[in-house]
Design a protein around this motif. Sequence first.
Motif, PDB file in Angstrom:
ATOM      1  N   PHE A   1       0.810  -1.218   0.000  1.00 48.86           N
ATOM      2  CA  PHE A   1       0.000   0.000   0.000  1.00 48.86           C
ATOM      3  C   PHE A   1       0.849   1.276   0.000  1.00 48.86           C
ATOM      4  O   PHE A   1       0.310   2.381  -0.013  1.00 48.86           O
ATOM      5  CB  PHE A   1      -0.937   0.016   1.206  1.00 48.86           C
ATOM      6  N   GLY A   2       2.152   1.128   0.063  1.00 49.90           N
ATOM      7  CA  GLY A   2       3.035   2.288   0.037  1.00 49.90           C
ATOM      8  C   GLY A   2       3.064   3.070   1.332  1.00 49.90           C
ATOM      9  O   GLY A   2       3.572   4.194   1.374  1.00 49.90           O
ATOM     10  N   LYS A   3       2.509   2.510   2.387  1.00 51.90           N
ATOM     11  CA  LYS A   3       2.485   3.168   3.690  1.00 51.90           C
ATOM     12  C   LYS A   3       2.248   2.116   4.763  1.00 51.90           C
ATOM     13  O   LYS A   3       1.939   0.960   4.462  1.00 51.90           O
ATOM     14  CB  LYS A   3       1.381   4.225   3.747  1.00 51.90           C
ATOM     15  N   THR A   4       2.351   2.522   6.022  1.00 52.99           N
ATOM     16  CA  THR A   4       2.060   1.608   7.125  1.00 52.99           C
ATOM     17  C   THR A   4       0.564   1.346   7.191  1.00 52.99           C
ATOM     18  O   THR A   4      -0.236   2.284   7.205  1.00 52.99           O
ATOM     19  CB  THR A   4       2.520   2.216   8.467  1.00 52.99           C
ATOM     20  N   THR A   5       0.181   0.086   7.231  1.00 53.38           N
ATOM     21  CA  THR A   5      -1.234  -0.277   7.327  1.00 53.38           C
ATOM     22  C   THR A   5      -1.417  -1.351   8.397  1.00 53.38           C
ATOM     23  O   THR A   5      -0.487  -2.090   8.734  1.00 53.38           O
ATOM     24  CB  THR A   5      -1.778  -0.798   5.983  1.00 53.38           C
ATOM     25  N   SER A   6      -2.642  -1.418   8.920  1.00 50.37           N
ATOM     26  CA  SER A   6      -2.945  -2.345  10.006  1.00 50.37           C
ATOM     27  C   SER A   6      -4.356  -2.896   9.854  1.00 50.37           C
ATOM     28  O   SER A   6      -5.156  -2.384   9.062  1.00 50.37           O
ATOM     29  CB  SER A   6      -2.830  -1.625  11.367  1.00 50.37           C
ATOM     30  N   LEU A   7      -4.657  -3.935  10.644  1.00 49.62           N
ATOM     31  CA  LEU A   7      -6.027  -4.409  10.746  1.00 49.62           C
ATOM     32  C   LEU A   7      -6.807  -3.434  11.618  1.00 49.62           C
ATOM     33  O   LEU A   7      -6.297  -2.938  12.624  1.00 49.62           O
ATOM     34  CB  LEU A   7      -6.067  -5.811  11.360  1.00 49.62           C
ATOM     35  N   THR A   8      -8.037  -3.178  11.282  1.00 51.86           N
ATOM     36  CA  THR A   8      -8.811  -2.133  11.949  1.00 51.86           C
ATOM     37  C   THR A   8      -9.198  -2.501  13.379  1.00 51.86           C
ATOM     38  O   THR A   8      -9.446  -3.670  13.687  1.00 51.86           O
ATOM     39  CB  THR A   8     -10.082  -1.810  11.151  1.00 51.86           C
ATOM     40  N   VAL A   9      -9.256  -1.504  14.249  1.00 49.48           N
ATOM     41  CA  VAL A   9      -9.799  -1.683  15.600  1.00 49.48           C
ATOM     42  C   VAL A   9     -11.256  -1.224  15.652  1.00 49.48           C
ATOM     43  O   VAL A   9     -11.956  -1.470  16.627  1.00 49.48           O
ATOM     44  CB  VAL A   9      -8.976  -0.915  16.662  1.00 49.48           C
ATOM     45  N   SER A  10     -11.709  -0.546  14.595  1.00 48.86           N
ATOM     46  CA  SER A  10     -13.076  -0.030  14.579  1.00 48.86           C
ATOM     47  C   SER A  10     -13.407   0.501  13.190  1.00 48.86           C
ATOM     48  O   SER A  10     -12.532   1.030  12.497  1.00 48.86           O
ATOM     49  CB  SER A  10     -13.230   1.103  15.604  1.00 48.86           C
ATOM     50  N   GLY A  11     -14.660   0.373  12.802  1.00 47.56           N
ATOM     51  CA  GLY A  11     -15.113   0.960  11.542  1.00 47.56           C
ATOM     52  C   GLY A  11     -15.823   2.281  11.738  1.00 47.56           C
ATOM     53  O   GLY A  11     -16.435   2.806  10.809  1.00 47.56           O
ATOM     54  N   GLN A  12     -15.720   2.842  12.951  1.00 47.44           N
ATOM     55  CA  GLN A  12     -16.516   4.027  13.277  1.00 47.44           C
ATOM     56  C   GLN A  12     -16.220   5.234  12.388  1.00 47.44           C
ATOM     57  O   GLN A  12     -17.140   5.872  11.876  1.00 47.44           O
ATOM     58  CB  GLN A  12     -16.300   4.437  14.729  1.00 47.44           C
ATOM     59  N   LEU A  13     -14.940   5.559  12.222  1.00 43.90           N
ATOM     60  CA  LEU A  13     -14.613   6.782  11.492  1.00 43.90           C
ATOM     61  C   LEU A  13     -15.123   6.712  10.059  1.00 43.90           C
ATOM     62  O   LEU A  13     -15.686   7.679   9.536  1.00 43.90           O
ATOM     63  CB  LEU A  13     -13.104   7.030  11.509  1.00 43.90           C
ATOM     64  N   GLU A  14     -14.947   5.557   9.412  1.00 41.92           N
ATOM     65  CA  GLU A  14     -15.481   5.381   8.065  1.00 41.92           C
ATOM     66  C   GLU A  14     -17.011   5.337   8.100  1.00 41.92           C
ATOM     67  O   GLU A  14     -17.677   5.783   7.153  1.00 41.92           O
ATOM     68  CB  GLU A  14     -14.933   4.100   7.438  1.00 41.92           C
ATOM     69  N   GLY A  15     -17.564   4.783   9.195  1.00 46.24           N
ATOM     70  CA  GLY A  15     -19.012   4.755   9.355  1.00 46.24           C
ATOM     71  C   GLY A  15     -19.610   6.150   9.418  1.00 46.24           C
ATOM     72  O   GLY A  15     -20.727   6.384   8.938  1.00 46.24           O
ATOM     73  N   GLU A  16     -18.877   7.081  10.015  1.00 44.26           N
ATOM     74  CA  GLU A  16     -19.349   8.474  10.064  1.00 44.26           C
ATOM     75  C   GLU A  16     -19.505   9.038   8.660  1.00 44.26           C
ATOM     76  O   GLU A  16     -20.438   9.799   8.382  1.00 44.26           O
ATOM     77  CB  GLU A  16     -18.384   9.336  10.879  1.00 44.26           C
ATOM     78  N   LEU A  17     -18.590   8.665   7.762  1.00 46.76           N
ATOM     79  CA  LEU A  17     -18.697   9.131   6.380  1.00 46.76           C
ATOM     80  C   LEU A  17     -19.986   8.615   5.746  1.00 46.76           C
ATOM     81  O   LEU A  17     -20.667   9.335   5.008  1.00 46.76           O
ATOM     82  CB  LEU A  17     -17.493   8.642   5.565  1.00 46.76           C
ATOM     83  N   GLY A  18     -20.316   7.352   6.062  1.00 44.15           N
ATOM     84  CA  GLY A  18     -21.551   6.780   5.538  1.00 44.15           C
ATOM     85  C   GLY A  18     -22.778   7.478   6.075  1.00 44.15           C
ATOM     86  O   GLY A  18     -23.747   7.732   5.336  1.00 44.15           O
ATOM     87  N   ALA A  19     -22.767   7.816   7.362  1.00 47.58           N
ATOM     88  CA  ALA A  19     -23.909   8.489   7.971  1.00 47.58           C
ATOM     89  C   ALA A  19     -24.121   9.872   7.375  1.00 47.58           C
ATOM     90  O   ALA A  19     -25.262  10.349   7.270  1.00 47.58           O
ATOM     91  CB  ALA A  19     -23.712   8.588   9.485  1.00 47.58           C
ATOM     92  N   MET A  20     -23.016  10.518   6.984  1.00 44.54           N
ATOM     93  CA  MET A  20     -23.119  11.853   6.387  1.00 44.54           C
ATOM     94  C   MET A  20     -23.758  11.812   4.999  1.00 44.54           C
ATOM     95  O   MET A  20     -24.159  12.841   4.453  1.00 44.54           O
ATOM     96  CB  MET A  20     -21.726  12.483   6.266  1.00 44.54           C
TER      97      MET A  20
END
Length: 464
Positions: A197-216
């Motif tokens: 991915f060209g950067k540091t990546t990890s397994l998620t601890v939560s989908g909340q922040l992306e979920g906020e985008l969906g709610a918007m």
Amino acid sequence: MERTKINDLLRRTDFGATVCVKGWVRTRRGSKSVNFIALNDGSTIKNVQVVADVEKFDADMLKLITTGACLSVEGVLVESQGAGQAAEIQATTIEVLGECGSDFPMQKKGQTFEYMRQHAHLRLRTNTFGAVFRIRHNMAMAVHNYFHEHGFFYFHTPLITASDCEGAGQMFQVTTKNLYDLKKGPDGKIDYSDDFFGKTTSLTVSGQLEGELGAMALGAIYTFGPTFRAENSNTPRHLAEFWMIEPEVAFIELADLMDLEEDFIKYCVRWALNNCQDDLEFLNKMVDSTLLERLNSVVSTDFVRLTYTEGIRLLEEAVAQGKKFEFPVYWGCDLASEHERYLVEEHFKKPVIMTDYPKEIKAFYMKLNEDGKTVQGTDVLFPQIGEIIGGSIREADYDKLVEGMGRFGIKPKEMDWYLDTRRFGSCPHGGFGLGFERLILFVTGMQNIRDVIPFPRTPNNCEF
């Protein structure tokens, strides 16, 4: 002949019909003339009794019918002469589909849950774990049904992420780099420019922040999927891989959020009571004799609404009256499970929704109250579990959100995509996270979170 599931067979009353069942032997007992075989196929906690006239069957075949063996049985459905079930099968044909030796780990005897965890791939065949995982399925159905009925959209957030939702730093890294030959930059740090991915990546601890985008965009969404936390914790309440339910709602206020939390969890518990009666009665008898009473109490009781400040006052009063806690109580402390359970189990004797926590002990995205000291966080506290839901109204103000990031050392530049929701058409919104396994713990009465997920992932344990 077409197979009938045991769950369906036990409801039939067409005695004299020829039937076929397939399943695994729970027990076999009998005499020289007749054998009684308890057969279970996983569709229900209940077994069907197969009656086999010894003279009609090969003696060597009957010796293979041991606990754990897999059988196909054809016979006549008859009214049962014994107590406990209405129907049984008079066997005409028995075929051993899979033999099971005497070293089968799940023999019919008293085995500890710790022992069964060592054989997690086989414990699923026991009555207790069959009940637990049928209930787990039903709770997943309850989750989807609730949100669908209430106008939420199921929203899939990524499992691989470049952001740490809460700044905890306890994440599993994802990389394709050769760990034996790591490229480093001039500063001595690992260079991830050549990683997948060209950067540091990890397994998620939560989908909340992306979920906020969906709610918007969609107004009300929920996520339901696996999350990961690399926390070196061996408690009965923690897993490295677990499932989270995270709704996010636009235009919601604190009181409405608490109503949503209470209504949702009551719906799930009520679903279990209505759809898992046999399994719950079994667990109430074999695991926790107060289970059904506790579940019925939750759905018939209004949850207490309590501020953190008032909760601390009650805890301090308890200490003054002689109550002993392992961890100290003071305004600003992060409440331990023992504090939460005291309020729920001893003081109020009902679930509590606690609000308005000190900003220092809650995540950066929680909305700051007018006092400048507390945030609009909401934790739902349950008997035997402690915190089962954590939620909040999210900070919709751009400047206050950046300030919150600063308190936790989060660089705004790395969260530009998240801050854009506050730049472009920000709105009041909020949501919560419910650890699915903690819900299953409560509904089943089990005491260890490793016993409500089929294959637990914990420190030094990644079998199967």
